[in-house]
Design a protein around this motif. Structure first.
Motif, PDB file in Angstrom:
ATOM      1  N   LYS A 278       5.967   8.056  -5.372  1.00 46.17           N
ATOM      2  CA  LYS A 278       5.655   8.355  -6.765  1.00 46.17           C
ATOM      3  C   LYS A 278       6.341   7.357  -7.695  1.00 46.17           C
ATOM      4  O   LYS A 278       7.492   6.983  -7.487  1.00 46.17           O
ATOM      5  CB  LYS A 278       6.133   9.780  -7.070  1.00 46.17           C
ATOM      6  CG  LYS A 278       5.815  10.257  -8.454  1.00 46.17           C
ATOM      7  CD  LYS A 278       6.228  11.712  -8.580  1.00 46.17           C
ATOM      8  CE  LYS A 278       7.091  11.887  -9.792  1.00 46.17           C
ATOM      9  NZ  LYS A 278       7.585  13.237  -9.954  1.00 46.17           N
TER      10      LYS A 278
ATOM     11  N   VAL B  68       0.836  -1.206   0.000  1.00 44.80           N
ATOM     12  CA  VAL B  68       0.000   0.000   0.000  1.00 44.80           C
ATOM     13  C   VAL B  68       0.871   1.257   0.000  1.00 44.80           C
ATOM     14  O   VAL B  68       0.620   2.201  -0.755  1.00 44.80           O
ATOM     15  CB  VAL B  68      -0.963  -0.009   1.212  1.00 44.80           C
ATOM     16  CG1 VAL B  68      -1.640   1.338   1.396  1.00 44.80           C
ATOM     17  CG2 VAL B  68      -1.988  -1.118   1.050  1.00 44.80           C
TER      18      VAL B  68
ATOM     19  N   VAL C  56       2.450   1.902  -3.392  1.00 51.97           N
ATOM     20  CA  VAL C  56       1.490   2.367  -4.395  1.00 51.97           C
ATOM     21  C   VAL C  56       0.996   3.777  -4.092  1.00 51.97           C
ATOM     22  O   VAL C  56       0.874   4.612  -4.995  1.00 51.97           O
ATOM     23  CB  VAL C  56       0.298   1.380  -4.494  1.00 51.97           C
ATOM     24  CG1 VAL C  56      -0.827   1.956  -5.341  1.00 51.97           C
ATOM     25  CG2 VAL C  56       0.765   0.052  -5.055  1.00 51.97           C
ATOM     26  N   THR C  57       0.738   4.077  -2.834  1.00 53.39           N
ATOM     27  CA  THR C  57       0.097   5.352  -2.497  1.00 53.39           C
ATOM     28  C   THR C  57       1.044   6.461  -2.054  1.00 53.39           C
ATOM     29  O   THR C  57       0.725   7.633  -2.211  1.00 53.39           O
ATOM     30  CB  THR C  57      -0.956   5.154  -1.390  1.00 53.39           C
ATOM     31  OG1 THR C  57      -0.304   4.688  -0.193  1.00 53.39           O
ATOM     32  CG2 THR C  57      -2.034   4.176  -1.823  1.00 53.39           C
ATOM     33  N   LYS C  58       2.190   6.120  -1.507  1.00 53.41           N
ATOM     34  CA  LYS C  58       3.063   7.135  -0.910  1.00 53.41           C
ATOM     35  C   LYS C  58       4.302   7.468  -1.731  1.00 53.41           C
ATOM     36  O   LYS C  58       4.861   8.546  -1.578  1.00 53.41           O
ATOM     37  CB  LYS C  58       3.514   6.705   0.491  1.00 53.41           C
ATOM     38  CG  LYS C  58       2.395   6.475   1.464  1.00 53.41           C
ATOM     39  CD  LYS C  58       1.708   7.751   1.812  1.00 53.41           C
ATOM     40  CE  LYS C  58       0.640   7.513   2.863  1.00 53.41           C
ATOM     41  NZ  LYS C  58      -0.194   8.679   3.068  1.00 53.41           N
TER      42      LYS C  58
END
Length: 137
Positions: free
Chosen positions: A125, A118, A121-123
């Motif tokens: 770039k 996670v 993917v989210t934090k």
């Protein structure tokens, strides 16, 4: 007085954790199963909160310059690097998962794999290999 004491103890705990994480990162240079870059980033963050002097020292080391500076200069990671980092972590945790029968440890291992996925993917770039080469040049 109590607040200062608590802060001092908290900083000492962070300092010890920073050294443990940095030790794992150093092992990760040799052992391909440990993801070095995130561990050095974590150690840097822990040192920044606990000892600015050691944070400054860490930033001068070859370990930091080899693994963290390229990440910071490019502002992200290629999808391939992210997948490799996650894959190695997942494989390592899977082996541990199979060897350990203690359920809380298994839950923690699964949480690490999912949490890292996670976070990647989210934090962090995702950049193209061309962006990476261009920013490093």
């Amino acid at each position: 007085m109590k607040q200062t004491f608590r802060r001092s103890v908290f900083e000492k705990v962070l300092f010890v954790l920073a050294w443990l994480v940095l030790g794992l990162a150093a092992v990760g240079v040799v052992v391909p199963l440990l993801p070095t870059t995130p561990l050095v980033l974590l150690a840097s963050a822990l040192f920044a909160r606990s000892s600015p002097r050691f944070d400054a020292w860490l930033r001068t080391t070859r370990l930091y310059k080899s693994y963290v500076v390229p990440f910071r200069e490019t502002g992200g990671m290629t999808a391939r690097k992210k997948l490799t980092m996650w894959g190695v972590t997942a494989a390592t945790c899977a082996v541990s998962f199979l060897l350990v029968e203690f359920v809380p440890a298994r839950v923690m291992l699964a949480a690490v794999v999912v949490g890292m996925g996670v976070a990647l993917v989210t934090k962090i770039k995702t950049i193209t290999p061309e962006e990476e080469a261009r920013r490093r040049a």
